[in-house]
Design a protein around this motif. Structure first.
Motif, mmCIF file in Angstrom:
data_model
loop_
_atom_site.group_PDB
_atom_site.id
_atom_site.type_symbol
_atom_site.label_atom_id
_atom_site.label_comp_id
_atom_site.label_asym_id
_atom_site.label_seq_id
_atom_site.Cartn_x
_atom_site.Cartn_y
_atom_site.Cartn_z
ATOM 1 N N ALA A 90 1.935 -49.955 81.532
ATOM 2 C CA ALA A 90 2.953 -49.166 82.518
ATOM 3 C C ALA A 90 1.961 -48.341 83.684
ATOM 4 O O ALA A 90 2.204 -47.304 83.939
ATOM 5 C CB ALA A 90 3.623 -47.868 81.705
ATOM 6 N N MET A 107 2.625 -48.305 86.793
ATOM 7 C CA MET A 107 3.932 -48.612 87.854
ATOM 8 C C MET A 107 3.462 -48.902 89.322
ATOM 9 O O MET A 107 4.177 -49.595 89.883
ATOM 10 C CB MET A 107 4.798 -47.481 87.701
ATOM 11 N N ARG A 145 1.161 -50.600 90.924
ATOM 12 C CA ARG A 145 1.223 -52.150 91.313
ATOM 13 C C ARG A 145 2.132 -52.678 91.629
ATOM 14 O O ARG A 145 2.227 -53.876 92.305
ATOM 15 C CB ARG A 145 0.268 -52.665 90.175
ATOM 16 N N TYR A 146 3.383 -52.119 91.476
ATOM 17 C CA TYR A 146 4.548 -52.928 91.643
ATOM 18 C C TYR A 146 5.435 -52.361 93.143
ATOM 19 O O TYR A 146 6.553 -52.704 93.362
ATOM 20 C CB TYR A 146 5.702 -52.655 90.552
ATOM 21 N N GLN A 170 9.258 -46.313 91.979
ATOM 22 C CA GLN A 170 7.913 -47.152 91.476
ATOM 23 C C GLN A 170 8.301 -47.413 89.950
ATOM 24 O O GLN A 170 8.124 -48.616 89.657
ATOM 25 C CB GLN A 170 6.645 -46.415 91.427
ATOM 26 N N TYR A 171 9.078 -46.573 89.410
ATOM 27 C CA TYR A 171 9.672 -47.019 87.867
ATOM 28 C C TYR A 171 10.704 -47.859 87.883
ATOM 29 O O TYR A 171 10.714 -48.774 86.771
ATOM 30 C CB TYR A 171 9.847 -45.608 87.130
ATOM 31 N N GLN A 207 9.007 -51.402 88.334
ATOM 32 C CA GLN A 207 8.082 -51.802 87.263
ATOM 33 C C GLN A 207 9.118 -52.247 86.132
ATOM 34 O O GLN A 207 8.891 -53.360 85.741
ATOM 35 C CB GLN A 207 7.538 -50.400 86.686
#
Length: 334
Positions: free
Chosen positions: A124, A126, A128-129, A287-288, A291
């Motif tokens: 996780a 996150m 990088r997303y 960001q979560y 992800q």
């Protein structure tokens, strides 16, 4: 009708309750349908507060639920691998909090379990997303910064509570495992390569035994990473990627707010007071959420997982090398 993935959550950990679960509930293809605690009342209370349909009083009951396709594992570090393996053995895909394991050897056991199961395991990270980190990587690849030869990262907070799991040495606590791992992962992401050698310096809390201040220098094939992380300094986050033509700063690189725009700043250095810098602002995004949906889409077979478990094991090898270097006083090879 859009296909979705039903997620179950192992534990009522703070990061899950406050950040990851509410974010995943906003996803397009992610559905959080169950949560488990070792105490049923706690699970029921959390499920009620977050609008989760099912609550279980044990992790085993959650893993036995045939309607759950994937597990989010935010357990303390020493439980990442054991419970991720149990989830795989129960036929569930897994999104596991970072760091993926306590050390490289443990990460290898997880790789073997993943291979046996044929299922997806994602770490996780996150960041990088997010569109801002993806933009930084694009700027590097496009040559906007020239040749990138240096990345500097700072990530600190202050927490001296010995009862907090982040301050428990025996279960994988400490600054390097908790936040230094981000500096390593993002440098590997930007350089698109693995470090060749590592030098680390660690100061440990005399009572708790955790690394409260860790700094490291890493040589990559085309440049360096220098970072400092600490669990006992005033809160600060910043990443600067430096090239021969310009540099870019990620202003809130790791704990990006889910309800406010994020910025990066590009500066060619012509004006040393920063007056020539250009800011790029990105629309509000959690960001979560990004992800969760990315991993869900990989589970649904829409595209391959961009950062498979091998990437997590590679990050673990670098973390181990920093620890070894701090002990040996010499350069170490991941």
């Amino acid at each position: 009708m859009t296909k979705t993935v039903n997620w179950g959550v192992l534990s009522t950990a703070l990061i899950g309750r406050e950040k990851v679960i509410p974010a995943m509930q906003k996803g397009t293809v992610s559905r959080v349908t169950a949560i488990a605690s070792r105490d049923l009342a706690t699970a029921q209370r959390t499920a009620g507060a977050l609008g989760i349909p099912k609550a279980y009083g044990s992790y085993e009951e959650l893993l036995a639920d045939p309607d759950i396709q994937a597990i989010y594992n935010p357990l303390p570090n020493h439980l990442h691998v054991p419970w991720t393996i149990k989830a795989l053995e129960a036929g569930k895909h897994v999104l596991c909090e970072k760091p993926i394991a306590l050390d490289t050897a443990e990460a290898r056991t997880l790789l073997a379990a993943r291979d046996r199961s044929g299922l997806i395991v994602a770490e996780a990270f996150m960041v990088r997303y997010t569109p801002w980190w993806q933009r930084v990587r694009a700027l590097v690849r496009e040559g906007r910064l020239g040749e990138v030869h240096a990345i500097q990262t700072a990530f600190t907070y202050f927490l001296d509570d010995p009862t907090n799991i982040r301050n428990m040495a025996g279960i994988g606590g400490g600054g390097l495992m908790d936040i230094g791992c981000y500096a390593i992962a993002t440098a590997r992401y930007i350089y698109g390569a693995e470090p060749l050698k590592v030098s680390g310096l660690i100061d440990r809390d005399p009572t708790m035994g955790t690394d409260r201040l860790t700094s490291a220098v890493m040589q990559f094939p085309t440049g360096h990473l220098t970072f400092t992380c600490s669990t006992q300094l005033a809160p600060h986050q910043r990443v600067t990627v430096m090239g021969t033509k310009a540099r870019v700063e990620v202003m809130i690189p790791f704990n990006a707010p889910p309800d406010a725009p994020c910025r990066i700043v590009i500066d060619d250095g012509e004006a040393l007071d920063g007056s020539g810098a250009v800011a790029e602002t990105f629309a509000v995004a959690d960001q979560y959420t990004l992800q969760g949906d990315a991993v869900s889409r990989a589970i649904l077979g829409e595209f391959p997982l961009e950062f498979p478990l091998e990437d997590a094991a590679a990050n673990m090898r670098v973390i181990d090398a920093v620890f070894r270097s701090a002990e040996s006083g010499a350069w170490e090879t991941p």
